[in-house]
Motif scaffolding. Structure first.
Motif, PDB file in Angstrom:
ATOM      1  N   VAL A 143     -13.816 -15.781  48.230  1.00  0.00           N
ATOM      2  CA  VAL A 143     -12.907 -16.826  47.759  1.00  0.00           C
ATOM      3  C   VAL A 143     -11.692 -16.877  48.671  1.00  0.00           C
ATOM      4  O   VAL A 143     -10.996 -15.867  48.854  1.00  0.00           O
ATOM      5  N   LEU A 144     -11.406 -18.045  49.262  1.00  0.00           N
ATOM      6  CA  LEU A 144     -10.283 -18.245  50.173  1.00  0.00           C
ATOM      7  C   LEU A 144      -9.275 -19.178  49.514  1.00  0.00           C
ATOM      8  O   LEU A 144      -9.612 -20.318  49.182  1.00  0.00           O
ATOM      9  N   THR A 145      -8.032 -18.712  49.336  1.00  0.00           N
ATOM     10  CA  THR A 145      -7.028 -19.497  48.615  1.00  0.00           C
ATOM     11  C   THR A 145      -5.767 -19.635  49.454  1.00  0.00           C
ATOM     12  O   THR A 145      -5.111 -18.633  49.783  1.00  0.00           O
ATOM     13  N   HIS A 146      -5.424 -20.871  49.786  1.00  0.00           N
ATOM     14  CA  HIS A 146      -4.254 -21.148  50.617  1.00  0.00           C
ATOM     15  C   HIS A 146      -2.970 -21.008  49.811  1.00  0.00           C
ATOM     16  O   HIS A 146      -2.980 -20.835  48.586  1.00  0.00           O
ATOM     17  N   GLY A 147      -1.849 -21.130  50.495  1.00  0.00           N
ATOM     18  CA  GLY A 147      -0.548 -21.010  49.862  1.00  0.00           C
ATOM     19  C   GLY A 147       0.213 -22.314  49.850  1.00  0.00           C
ATOM     20  O   GLY A 147      -0.372 -23.407  49.825  1.00  0.00           O
ATOM     21  N   TRP A 148       1.530 -22.193  49.886  1.00  0.00           N
ATOM     22  CA  TRP A 148       2.419 -23.347  49.751  1.00  0.00           C
ATOM     23  C   TRP A 148       2.319 -24.275  50.963  1.00  0.00           C
ATOM     24  O   TRP A 148       2.139 -23.828  52.100  1.00  0.00           O
ATOM     25  N   TRP A 172      -5.924 -22.551  57.219  1.00  0.00           N
ATOM     26  CA  TRP A 172      -6.551 -21.282  57.580  1.00  0.00           C
ATOM     27  C   TRP A 172      -7.852 -20.985  56.824  1.00  0.00           C
ATOM     28  O   TRP A 172      -8.743 -20.306  57.392  1.00  0.00           O
ATOM     29  N   PRO A 173      -8.049 -21.439  55.552  1.00  0.00           N
ATOM     30  CA  PRO A 173      -9.344 -21.145  54.916  1.00  0.00           C
ATOM     31  C   PRO A 173     -10.534 -21.694  55.701  1.00  0.00           C
ATOM     32  O   PRO A 173     -11.590 -21.044  55.780  1.00  0.00           O
ATOM     33  N   LYS A 174     -10.382 -22.882  56.278  1.00  0.00           N
ATOM     34  CA  LYS A 174     -11.475 -23.441  57.067  1.00  0.00           C
ATOM     35  C   LYS A 174     -11.728 -22.596  58.313  1.00  0.00           C
ATOM     36  O   LYS A 174     -12.885 -22.323  58.672  1.00  0.00           O
ATOM     37  N   ASP A 175     -10.649 -22.175  58.979  1.00  0.00           N
ATOM     38  CA  ASP A 175     -10.802 -21.316  60.160  1.00  0.00           C
ATOM     39  C   ASP A 175     -11.469 -19.993  59.789  1.00  0.00           C
ATOM     40  O   ASP A 175     -12.343 -19.499  60.515  1.00  0.00           O
ATOM     41  N   MET A 176     -11.043 -19.405  58.658  1.00  0.00           N
ATOM     42  CA  MET A 176     -11.627 -18.138  58.227  1.00  0.00           C
ATOM     43  C   MET A 176     -13.105 -18.323  57.878  1.00  0.00           C
ATOM     44  O   MET A 176     -13.946 -17.466  58.200  1.00  0.00           O
ATOM     45  N   ALA A 177     -13.422 -19.441  57.231  1.00  0.00           N
ATOM     46  CA  ALA A 177     -14.826 -19.706  56.892  1.00  0.00           C
ATOM     47  C   ALA A 177     -15.674 -19.838  58.155  1.00  0.00           C
ATOM     48  O   ALA A 177     -16.827 -19.369  58.204  1.00  0.00           O
ATOM     49  N   ASN A 178     -15.119 -20.472  59.190  1.00  0.00           N
ATOM     50  CA  ASN A 178     -15.840 -20.600  60.461  1.00  0.00           C
ATOM     51  C   ASN A 178     -16.132 -19.235  61.068  1.00  0.00           C
ATOM     52  O   ASN A 178     -17.245 -18.964  61.546  1.00  0.00           O
ATOM     53  N   VAL A 179     -15.130 -18.358  61.055  1.00  0.00           N
ATOM     54  CA  VAL A 179     -15.317 -17.027  61.630  1.00  0.00           C
ATOM     55  C   VAL A 179     -16.336 -16.234  60.818  1.00  0.00           C
ATOM     56  O   VAL A 179     -17.225 -15.567  61.372  1.00  0.00           O
ATOM     57  N   LEU A 180     -16.234 -16.297  59.502  1.00  0.00           N
ATOM     58  CA  LEU A 180     -17.187 -15.580  58.647  1.00  0.00           C
ATOM     59  C   LEU A 180     -18.612 -16.065  58.890  1.00  0.00           C
ATOM     60  O   LEU A 180     -19.555 -15.271  58.982  1.00  0.00           O
ATOM     61  N   THR A 181     -18.757 -17.380  59.000  1.00  0.00           N
ATOM     62  CA  THR A 181     -20.084 -17.949  59.231  1.00  0.00           C
ATOM     63  C   THR A 181     -20.630 -17.543  60.595  1.00  0.00           C
ATOM     64  O   THR A 181     -21.833 -17.254  60.744  1.00  0.00           O
ATOM     65  N   SER A 182     -19.752 -17.486  61.587  1.00  0.00           N
ATOM     66  CA  SER A 182     -20.197 -17.102  62.932  1.00  0.00           C
ATOM     67  C   SER A 182     -20.728 -15.678  62.972  1.00  0.00           C
ATOM     68  O   SER A 182     -21.505 -15.315  63.858  1.00  0.00           O
ATOM     69  N   GLN A 183     -20.292 -14.865  62.017  1.00  0.00           N
ATOM     70  CA  GLN A 183     -20.755 -13.476  61.956  1.00  0.00           C
ATOM     71  C   GLN A 183     -21.937 -13.304  61.005  1.00  0.00           C
ATOM     72  O   GLN A 183     -22.320 -12.182  60.669  1.00  0.00           O
TER      73      GLN A 183
END
Length: 704
Positions: free
Chosen positions: A143-148, A155-166
């Motif tokens: 679960v990726l939750t952004h802030g204010w 950043w959640p989209k960027d993190m999802a891209n990195v996770l998927t790449s691995q």
């Protein structure tokens, strides 16, 4: 390279604006062997006497009858001596006049809080987040939750891209909670923070619904800034620990195993406001603290550590709190412009940027994504209450971290220290501020005549006392107006703050007056009881005030008693709604603090504070009580100037808002000042303007 770890709370000078002091000289205690009188007046009835130098006694207490005029009660510290202090603030201020009204407030001032929807629950698929995508209950969930001031597109989209790449897209549901509507409210970070309980419970509800109560796979929450508060509430909800969770019902099976929950926090927002320097400073100014490490006693919505979980790792790059329940990592190697949202890259963003690199290459650091459910490496792992510092050797990779020495770690393990990994953040955020504590005297009126209310408005002037008894800040109590209450001050305690307060209660019409604080508090006498408002679902009040000069924010305490599930309160200034809270998230009759609400644009102006208690389909059953309204000020900024080649570089603290840089070529009674139109940049928490130097003199000033 001078590297500093700054631990402790923000250091603010606190000043009170009090009524003129009336001194009681030559008044002595019949029960104590030491008495204090103003000056060096002596008592013929005691065996020892002393003057304002205050000696120490190994066996008895000291008694005081007045408040020193410097605003700080200076007490000697002794492990065996306490002090009996009689407060006296002078003649009781006049009670502002109040009258009932049938005028209705603007709709936005009493608007029901927005209810989150399931469309905010997004699943990462085919390189993008989408709603309405089913979850695979045979996979774990991230679960990726952004802030204010952010969204799932950051950043959640960027993190999802990195996770998927691995390859983790094949083994995990990668989801995001997009709460951009409440996270981007125009009223500011404060009201966004107050919306995190409802967002967290909505997220938790979606997880329970989509995964089912029999789901037994791991869940890894990653959150940044205010997103850590949303995630915490969601975790408590799915575990059955949140107040409104279905798993809270005795015997309920509608909850998930907390031993399957991993929490990762990036610049956690337990201190509230880490996404914005001004909001951080104002929020921190009067959050009570205890202990040497600054154990913050915050409102429930600032909670970032769930009641139960398997493991927590905490990454701090701009400012945040250390937690003894977590493995903590201090990151100081990003020297960049501080950010005001999640979207930019900078100190506040460095925490998740750093972590995402450990997703792609887990072995580059001794901590990071290598310890995660995704990699099945939660055992063995760094234990809770460990502290890592990014290597101080600039030759090392930024992913080299070293454990803090045992003595430092032990000193931090008992509390929740507020830390600044970089000196830039410490200098930029650790600025001086003052509290204007409800002046009701002629020299500094805050409250004005002409209070308007609908429903019963019960109020009185009281003396309010704040102290740091027993290791934590607490509301000590009040005496009714005109009284002289006495308080025993334990040895070594922090100075008291005394001031006049105007507490009040709002309720639908009743013939019975209320006691604001019960048997030990002031009896609040009803003003002119207003009629119930027809065709309306709220009781409310407008308080005319003069906001002190240089105000950056205000705060207040509130409680709700006897409210129905769907009732809520609102607070605003002028015609702007600043704060909303539902009764279902509150414990009945428990005082809460609003935190500090940024209202700098009203500084020095006459305006109205608005409070309302709102019903569901009719007038509310709940009673709203408010006390301790405080205006928070900062001193006028210092304007700095330096010369760089043929340019003048001017700078002033970013925390001081609303100031315009002006210039003139000559100083005279008739000189004309003009605005400097260059938009300031921000560097090291300073507004910075660069102007080309021409021949002749030029003068600059800041004006508000």
């Amino acid at each position: 390279m001078n590297i500093r770890l700054h631990a402790g709370t923000l250091l603010f000078a606190v000043a009170s604006f009090l009524m003129p002091t009336v001194l009681h000289a030559d008044v002595f205690s019949p029960t104590m062997s030491y008495s204090y009188a103003d000056g060096v007046a002596l008592s013929p009835d005691v065996s020892y006497q002393f003057n304002e130098g205050i000696g120490l006694s190994p066996v008895v207490s000291y008694q005081y009858y007045e408040w020193p005029g410097d605003g700080v009660l200076q007490l000697s510290s002794s492990p065996r001596v306490s002090y009996l202090f009689y407060s006296y603030l002078g003649p009781t201020p006049a009670l502002p006049t109040a009258f009932s009204t049938t005028s209705l407030p603007p709709t936005n001032m009493v608007a029901r809080p927005r209810v989150p929807s399931g469309t905010q629950f997004l699943v990462y698929t085919s390189g993008a987040f989408a709603s309405g995508v089913p979850l695979d209950t045979n996979k774990m969930t991230i679960v990726l939750t952004h802030g204010w001031m952010s969204s799932s597109d950051a950043w959640p989209k960027d993190m999802a891209n990195v996770l998927t790449s691995q390859g983790f897209g094949a083994t995990a549901n990668i989801v995001a909670w997009d709460w951009r509507v409440n996270a981007n409210l125009s009223a500011g970070l404060e009201i966004s923070a107050a919306r995190t309980p409802s967002e967290g419970e909505a997220l938790g509800g979606e997880l329970l619904y989509l995964l089912g109560a029999n789901y037994n796979k791991p869940i890894h929450f990653m959150g940044h800034s205010l997103g850590t508060m949303v995630n915490c509430r969601a975790a408590d909800f799915i575990h059955g620990d949140a107040k409104n969770s279905p798993g809270k019902i005795p015997g309920s099976t509608l909850k998930l195993n907390p031993q399957n929950t991993h929490m990762t926090m990036f610049d956690e927002a337990g201190a509230v406001g880490v996404a914005n320097a001004l909001s951080l400073v104002t929020y921190m100014l009067f959050l009570p603290t205890s202990g040497d490490t600054g154990d913050l006693i915050n409102n429930f919505w600032t909670k970032v550590i769930p009641d139960h979980s398997a493991w927590i790792d905490n990454y701090i790059s701009e400012v945040g709190r250390l937690h003894h329940e977590a493995a903590n990592v201090l990151l100081w190697r990003r020297f960049a412009v501080p950010v005001i949202s999640d979207i930019s890259s900078g100190l506040h963003a460095y925490s998740y940027d750093w972590y995402s690199n450990t997703v792609a290459a887990p072995l580059i650091s001794a901590i990071g994504h290598r310890f995660s459910f995704e990699r099945n490496t939660l055992s063995p792992l760094p234990p809770s209450g460990t502290y890592f510092l990014q290597s101080a050797d600039l030759i090392d990779s930024p992913f080299v971290v070293t454990p803090l020495d045992a003595a430092t770690a032990n000193s931090l393990s008992s509390g929740r220290a507020l830390v600044y990994p970089t000196l830039q953040a410490y200098n930029g955020l650790n600025v001086a501020g003052n509290a204007y504590l409800n002046g009701l005297n002629a020299a500094g009126n805050v409250y004005l005549d002409g209070i308007q209310h609908a429903g019963d408005f019960l109020y009185d002037v009281t003396e309010w006392v704040l102290s740091d008894f027993n290791g934590q800040s607490a509301y000590v109590g009040t005496g009714t107006a005109g009284s002289t209450p006495a308080y025993m001050i334990p040895a070594g305690s922090a100075p008291l703050q005394f001031f006049w307060d105007l507490p009040f209660t709002l309720q639908k019409s009743t013939a019975s007056p209320l006691a604001l604080n019960g048997a030990n508090g002031p009896i609040i006498h009803p003003a002119d009881a207003g009629p119930d408002i027809t065709n309306n679902t709220a009781v409310y009040v407008w308080l005319p005030v003069i906001v002190p000069s240089n105000t950056v924010g205000m705060s207040f305490e509130f409680k709700i008693v006897g409210a129905g599930t769907n009732e809520y309160m609102t607070m605003g200034v002028s015609n702007e709604n600043y704060f909303t809270m539902e009764s279902k998230f509150l414990d009945d009759g428990v005082w809460m603090s609003s935190g500090v609400i940024e209202i700098s644009k009203y500084a020095g102006k006459q305006t109205q504070l608005f409070f309302s208690m709102n019903g569901d389909s009719g007038l509310p059953d709940g009673k709203l009580s408010v006390r301790g309204i405080q205006f928070l000020t900062v001193a006028p900024p210092t304007l700095n100037i330096s010369v760089n080649g043929n340019q003048a570089v001017l700078s002033w603290p970013v925390i001081t808002t609303g100031w315009q840089l002006e210039q003139t070529d000559a100083l005279s009674s008739s000189n004309q000042w003009t605005d400097v139109t260059n938009a300031p940049g921000v560097l090291d928490y300073e507004n910075t303007v660069t102007n080309v130097l021409n021949s002749g003199a030029r003068f600059y000033r800041l004006k508000k």
